[in-house]
Design a protein around this motif. Structure first.
Motif, PDB file in Angstrom:
ATOM      1  N   SER A   1      38.188  35.683  38.379  1.00 30.60           N
ATOM      2  CA  SER A   1      37.361  35.136  37.588  1.00 30.60           C
ATOM      3  C   SER A   1      37.315  36.051  36.347  1.00 30.60           C
ATOM      4  O   SER A   1      37.119  35.485  35.059  1.00 30.60           O
ATOM      5  N   GLY A   2      37.427  37.335  36.530  1.00 29.28           N
ATOM      6  CA  GLY A   2      37.089  38.295  35.196  1.00 29.28           C
ATOM      7  C   GLY A   2      35.553  38.293  34.960  1.00 29.28           C
ATOM      8  O   GLY A   2      35.163  38.793  33.663  1.00 29.28           O
ATOM      9  N   ASP A   3      34.681  37.773  35.506  1.00 29.56           N
ATOM     10  CA  ASP A   3      33.167  37.601  35.374  1.00 29.56           C
ATOM     11  C   ASP A   3      32.746  38.616  36.058  1.00 29.56           C
ATOM     12  O   ASP A   3      31.790  38.287  37.233  1.00 29.56           O
TER      13      ASP A   3
ATOM     14  N   LEU B   1      29.588  38.281  39.419  1.00 29.14           N
ATOM     15  CA  LEU B   1      29.905  39.159  40.842  1.00 29.14           C
ATOM     16  C   LEU B   1      28.850  39.953  41.115  1.00 29.14           C
ATOM     17  O   LEU B   1      28.344  40.064  42.042  1.00 29.14           O
ATOM     18  N   GLN B   2      28.160  40.648  39.816  1.00 26.68           N
ATOM     19  CA  GLN B   2      27.004  41.602  40.042  1.00 26.68           C
ATOM     20  C   GLN B   2      25.866  40.877  40.453  1.00 26.68           C
ATOM     21  O   GLN B   2      25.154  41.171  41.452  1.00 26.68           O
ATOM     22  N   SER B   3      25.504  39.538  40.075  1.00 26.44           N
ATOM     23  CA  SER B   3      24.316  38.666  40.415  1.00 26.44           C
ATOM     24  C   SER B   3      24.536  38.579  42.092  1.00 26.44           C
ATOM     25  O   SER B   3      23.458  38.626  42.874  1.00 26.44           O
TER      26      SER B   3
ATOM     27  N   ASN C   1      38.362  38.034  43.713  1.00 25.48           N
ATOM     28  CA  ASN C   1      36.800  37.745  43.707  1.00 25.48           C
ATOM     29  C   ASN C   1      35.961  38.357  44.895  1.00 25.48           C
ATOM     30  O   ASN C   1      34.948  38.886  44.736  1.00 25.48           O
ATOM     31  N   THR C   2      36.459  37.996  45.907  1.00 25.42           N
ATOM     32  CA  THR C   2      35.861  38.519  47.397  1.00 25.42           C
ATOM     33  C   THR C   2      36.091  40.055  47.374  1.00 25.42           C
ATOM     34  O   THR C   2      34.655  40.543  47.535  1.00 25.42           O
ATOM     35  N   LEU C   3      37.040  40.471  47.049  1.00 22.97           N
ATOM     36  CA  LEU C   3      37.002  41.905  47.279  1.00 22.97           C
ATOM     37  C   LEU C   3      36.115  42.691  46.190  1.00 22.97           C
ATOM     38  O   LEU C   3      35.281  43.622  46.340  1.00 22.97           O
ATOM     39  N   GLY C   4      36.163  42.098  44.928  1.00 23.65           N
ATOM     40  CA  GLY C   4      35.293  42.626  43.948  1.00 23.65           C
ATOM     41  C   GLY C   4      33.931  42.622  44.185  1.00 23.65           C
ATOM     42  O   GLY C   4      33.117  43.344  44.084  1.00 23.65           O
ATOM     43  N   LEU C   5      33.423  41.556  44.954  1.00 23.23           N
ATOM     44  CA  LEU C   5      32.154  41.500  45.308  1.00 23.23           C
ATOM     45  C   LEU C   5      31.657  42.450  46.335  1.00 23.23           C
ATOM     46  O   LEU C   5      30.628  43.194  46.144  1.00 23.23           O
ATOM     47  N   HIS C   6      32.538  42.575  47.358  1.00 26.80           N
ATOM     48  CA  HIS C   6      32.346  43.734  48.357  1.00 26.80           C
ATOM     49  C   HIS C   6      32.236  45.148  47.792  1.00 26.80           C
ATOM     50  O   HIS C   6      31.609  46.098  48.086  1.00 26.80           O
TER      51      HIS C   6
ATOM     52  N   ILE D   1      38.751  43.424  35.376  1.00 26.43           N
ATOM     53  CA  ILE D   1      39.772  42.893  34.506  1.00 26.43           C
ATOM     54  C   ILE D   1      40.441  41.749  35.193  1.00 26.43           C
ATOM     55  O   ILE D   1      40.380  41.620  36.482  1.00 26.43           O
ATOM     56  N   ARG D   2      40.653  40.698  34.397  1.00 26.08           N
ATOM     57  CA  ARG D   2      40.930  39.301  34.791  1.00 26.08           C
ATOM     58  C   ARG D   2      42.502  39.518  35.291  1.00 26.08           C
ATOM     59  O   ARG D   2      43.261  39.785  34.533  1.00 26.08           O
ATOM     60  N   ARG D   3      42.766  38.902  36.488  1.00 25.74           N
ATOM     61  CA  ARG D   3      44.202  38.913  37.029  1.00 25.74           C
ATOM     62  C   ARG D   3      44.828  38.118  36.031  1.00 25.74           C
ATOM     63  O   ARG D   3      44.433  36.923  35.761  1.00 25.74           O
TER      64      ARG D   3
END
Length: 441
Positions: free
Chosen positions: A105-107, A111-113, A190-195, A212-214
């Motif tokens: 997503s690059g968002d 993710l932080q929310s 996205n899932t890994l970034g959330l973790h 960084i967006r993939r």
């Protein structure tokens, strides 16, 4: 010196990784890069294509200044524990100001929310729960007064969903903002970034996150659709099909192709599950079901399914490990789940060794695999700022997690064509790789 951290596997390093490294320095304004890299076995339950030293060389030549090994106790775990260990390693250095990860997503805001909501309402899960680390069903079981998120995961699991699908569905209905796409967490980065971000919250970390967006190739994409960018999955397939590193040259820096060529010529690559199947089969041939059930991620009677399936494998008819996986796979038991369970069996990782209590303190040491001249300066600072021991020589430090790392590297080396004693016990012989002049393509 401002420093950015990256969490990597480099299996193998490719042009997309180079882009990530370059952009990480740009968005964070960093002067130096610290990479926490999985060692001999990886998060999806796979052996690394080449040794951790070969991949460290790739990383340094790309422009990383310091490469630290993520202990195998964390590197082969489900996403929650993998992320927790990796973020704890970066935090423990005392020199990393920021970290940057790739996402579909690059968002970062979204993710932080989600990460803050999850942390605020689920502070004790999974790290304070009873049960064995790596047991996804146990991690998802709600404790007394559990939040709807954990209850939603459990409901999805009881309905037969795999853990990744259950997690994504539960998050979509509980912790994600309403404007997030329903399948947003079905995307692995996205899932890994959330973790990563949840781990940062749980650790009370001070690093500033960036994403960084993939670009151009999806994480598990097996086909190649771009002239210069391909996923590591596609590159491993390409190498397996051609057995010639030259086929990878459009998609990897020249030094990566050179390292791969050297390792193949020396018989130290490619390492994969098929080359390790004889060792796995030898363990499964003599183990009792009750003993098998003591290994991480072997749950819900999976031990019986494994022992039945292994007797049906025909080694003389193609790829025996792939046959075993196909016999074991169900909607509930994903390929990754099964590979991690089989990794635990191969490496003798028992549930009573890798408990949440053993893991939630984070990494107990920082194992140095390599450094540049700038990285040497970071190391001098780290010896004063690090919250855990900095280990340059494996023989000079004792910890049961380090013993697991050394054993994992030995098992990995048994897949070489003609492993030498030095190959098998390289952790004791090999000092950190020092690159005096980086040469990124």
């Amino acid at each position: 010196m401002k420093t950015v951290g990256m969490i990597v596997e480099y299996n193998p390093l490719h042009n997309g990784h180079v882009y990530h490294c370059q952009q990480s320095k740009i968005v964070s304004g960093a002067d130096a890069v610290v990479a926490v890299m999985s060692g001999s076995f990886l998060q999806r339950g796979e052996p690394a294509l080449v040794s951790k030293w070969a991949r460290t060389e790739m990383a340094l030549r790309m422009g990383a200044d310091l490469v630290l090994e993520l202990p195998v106790a964390f590197s082969t775990q489900p996403a929650e524990w993998f992320a927790y260990g990796a973020v704890s390693a970066l935090e423990s250095t005392g020199v990393v100001d920021a970290f940057c990860f790739g996402s579909e997503s690059g968002d970062l805001g979204l993710l932080q929310s989600a990460a803050r909501r999850l942390h605020a309402t689920d502070r004790d899960a999974p790290y304070a729960k009873a049960g064995a680390a790596g047991d996804e069903a146990a991690l998802a079981s709600p404790a007394d007064g559990a939040m709807p998120f954990r209850e939603a995961i459990q409901a999805q699991l009881k309905a037969g969903a795999s853990y990744p699908s259950a997690y994504a569905a539960a998050a979509a209905g509980t912790v994600l903002d309403g404007d997030a796409p329903a399948d947003w967490l079905a995307q692995p980065n996205n899932t890994l970034g959330l973790h990563y971000l949840v781990a940062l919250e749980r650790l009370g970390g001070t690093m500033r996150p960036y994403t960084i967006r993939r670009q151009k190739a999806e994480y598990n994409q097996t086909d190649i659709t771009d002239e210069r960018i391909a996923s590591a999955t596609a590159l491993r397939k390409l190498l397996a099909d051609s057995t010639d590193p030259a086929a990878l040259r459009p998609y990897v820096p020249s030094y990566v192709a050179d390292v791969l060529d050297r390792e193949l010529r020396a018989g130290r690559a490619p390492v994969g599950w098929e080359s390790l199947f004889p060792a796995l089969f030898a363990r499964l041939a003599v183990v009792h079901p009750k003993e098998l059930a003591e290994y991480g991620e072997v749950t819900e009677g999976l031990e019986h399914r494994i022992l039945k399936a292994v007797t049906e494998v025909r080694p003389d008819e193609g790829e025996p490990f792939e046959q075993l996986l196909q016999a074991l796979k169900t909607k509930r038991y994903t390929r990754t789940k099964l590979q991690r369970a089989l990794t635990r069996i191969l490496l003798n990782h028992r549930k009573d060794e890798l408990t949440p209590d053993a893991l939630r303190a984070g990494v107990p040491y920082l194992r140095v695999l390599g450094f540049s001249d700038r990285g040497r300066t970071l190391l001098r600072t780290m010896r004063k700022t690090a919250s855990v021991p900095v280990v340059a020589k494996a023989a000079a430090f004792r910890h049961r997690f380090l013993d697991l790392d050394i054993r994992a590297a030995t098992v990995h080396a048994t897949a070489f064509r003609q492993p030498t004693r030095r190959d098998l016990y390289r952790d004791y012989y090999e000092p950190p790789i020092r690159l005096t002049e980086t040469s990124p393509d």
